[in-house]
Design a protein around this motif. Structure first.
Motif, PDB file in Angstrom:
ATOM      1  N   LYS A 125      -6.676   9.455  -1.386  1.00 56.39           N
ATOM      2  CA  LYS A 125      -6.012  10.561  -0.691  1.00 56.39           C
ATOM      3  C   LYS A 125      -6.578  11.873  -1.199  1.00 56.39           C
ATOM      4  CE  LYS A 125      -1.846  11.332  -3.444  1.00 56.39           C
ATOM      5  NZ  LYS A 125      -0.399  11.421  -3.393  1.00 56.39           N
ATOM      6  N   TYR A 180      -5.628  10.756   4.127  1.00 56.57           N
ATOM      7  CA  TYR A 180      -5.730   9.423   3.537  1.00 56.57           C
ATOM      8  C   TYR A 180      -6.941   8.701   4.110  1.00 56.57           C
ATOM      9  CZ  TYR A 180      -0.913  10.119   2.029  1.00 56.57           C
ATOM     10  OH  TYR A 180       0.218  10.613   1.443  1.00 56.57           O
ATOM     11  N   TYR A 196      -6.823   2.590  -1.224  1.00 54.10           N
ATOM     12  CA  TYR A 196      -6.844   3.833  -0.463  1.00 54.10           C
ATOM     13  C   TYR A 196      -7.254   4.988  -1.375  1.00 54.10           C
ATOM     14  CZ  TYR A 196      -2.568   5.169  -2.847  1.00 54.10           C
ATOM     15  OH  TYR A 196      -1.658   5.507  -3.811  1.00 54.10           O
TER      16      TYR A 196
END
Length: 108
Positions: free
Chosen positions: A95, A82, A93
């Motif tokens: 990932k 992440y 974010y």
């Protein structure tokens, strides 16, 4: 760092996280010459072999906060990396799933 062509390029390491094996370092990186940096890529360094690996897939069309700027983490299973910038005004974010060399992004 903007395509799959294996060439030597200057890069900015935006954030790093060590894997639980204490031999593998994962980093979110972008090309150093990009002003906007609307893309990112996870790269891997293995300390015991002194080897960097840059994978073919790249994540683009990101907000600045999603490019791994500021923080990196790895899940307990060691399968997802992440990155993102989480704070008072940013909740984004990205990932990276190691097994499939694939990315996703979002906000929380």
């Amino acid at each position: 760092m903007n395509d799959a062509t294996p060439t030597l390029q200057d890069a900015v390491i935006k954030s790093i996280v060590w894997a639980s094996d204490n031999d593998t370092l994962w980093a979110w990186a972008a090309r150093a010459t990009d002003g906007v940096q609307s893309y990112a890529r996870c790269i891997r360094y293995v300390k015991s072999t002194d080897t960097w690996t840059v994978f073919a897939t790249i994540l683009s069309g990101l907000t600045y906060a999603q490019t791994g700027y500021g923080s990196a983490a790895i899940n307990a299973a060691g399968t997802i990396i992440y990155g993102g910038y989480i704070g008072a005004n940013e909740h984004a974010y990205a990932k990276y799933t190691i097994a499939t060399d694939s990315y996703a992004g979002g906000t929380i």
